[in-house]
Scaffold this active site. Sequence first.
Site, PDB file in Angstrom:
ATOM      1  N   GLY A  80      -9.482 -34.094 -52.781  1.00 52.38           N
ATOM      2  CA  GLY A  80     -10.097 -32.977 -53.475  1.00 52.38           C
ATOM      3  C   GLY A  80      -9.766 -33.409 -55.341  1.00 52.38           C
ATOM      4  CE1 TYR A 223      -7.396 -20.707 -51.657  1.00 52.70           C
ATOM      5  CE2 TYR A 223      -5.936 -19.310 -52.753  1.00 52.70           C
ATOM      6  CZ  TYR A 223      -6.441 -20.424 -52.758  1.00 52.70           C
ATOM      7  OH  TYR A 223      -6.158 -21.284 -53.584  1.00 52.70           O
TER       8      TYR A 223
END
Length: 317
Positions: A80, A223
């Site tokens: 990422g 999350y």
Amino acid sequence: MNSQTALLTGEAALLTCRLRAFGLRHHQKVAVLRSAQITSHPTRSRRSFSQIAAAAATEQSTAASSNGAGAEVPVCLVTGGSRGIGKATALALGATGAKVAVNYVASAAGAEEVVKAIEASGGQATAFQADISDPAAVSKLMSDVVAQYGTLDVLVNNAGITKDTLMARMKPDQWQTVIDTNLSAVFYSIQAAVKVMAKKRRGRIINLSSVVGIAGNPGQTNYAAAKASVLGLTKAVAREMASRNITVNAVAPGFIASDMTEKIDKKYEEAILASIPLGRYGQPEEVAGLIRFLALDPAAAYMTGQVLQVNGGMLMS
């Protein structure tokens, strides 16, 4: 065996264990111990561990030079790495002269921009497309990085996504997608990376968690679960890989300036900033600086299994 001889023999064993941290092979450890006069003979002089460390460093340097590896440049993979903290990290590592593999999923233009910036700063970089939630794609990514640069020294597991909603309304795909990208992908990447690192008995792994993984947050059950699990994963792998001189640590950022924070409603933003003693969002570069330290600084060689928070003081533990 008298008590003094036993003490000396035990000291030799202890120092042998300590010397693992220098990545020396068996014959090199023997050479260091001999030079330090650590034997079972009770009348020979002994030296402090600082002197042992200096001897080990000399031996390691000599070995590296004889192998033509004295100027070896570290190879770092940042997942990422095309935006946000990942981008800042890739740039920070590249600025040291490291070779950086910039992983991305869809933002090819962003990744190439990072590559050009690293090259402009004097580093080397290549963009690699891969969906790291897919174990087969991770395996190929690792093979491609090794094929390009010959090895892997540092892995930064940064890639992550959010799909926020209250737990009672969360759909199965919202749960699974976040778990796959934020947790399973970290496992897949570490598993692939240590196969390379273990062979050379050296490596550093940094996993990105979050303040949410420590304290929880409404609307982010998926999350929070993934990021909390990354902490347990980090500690377990740190214990498993310590014998291979591979360190594994986690960084848990708080609210960091990003595309996501720009979208926060102003009425909520005031409450968020009020909860942060420093009274502001963190910058990606502030997180990247810590990651760079854990990844490349010699002073971080004795840190493993740790969770370091970068959150402006909003959570202190």
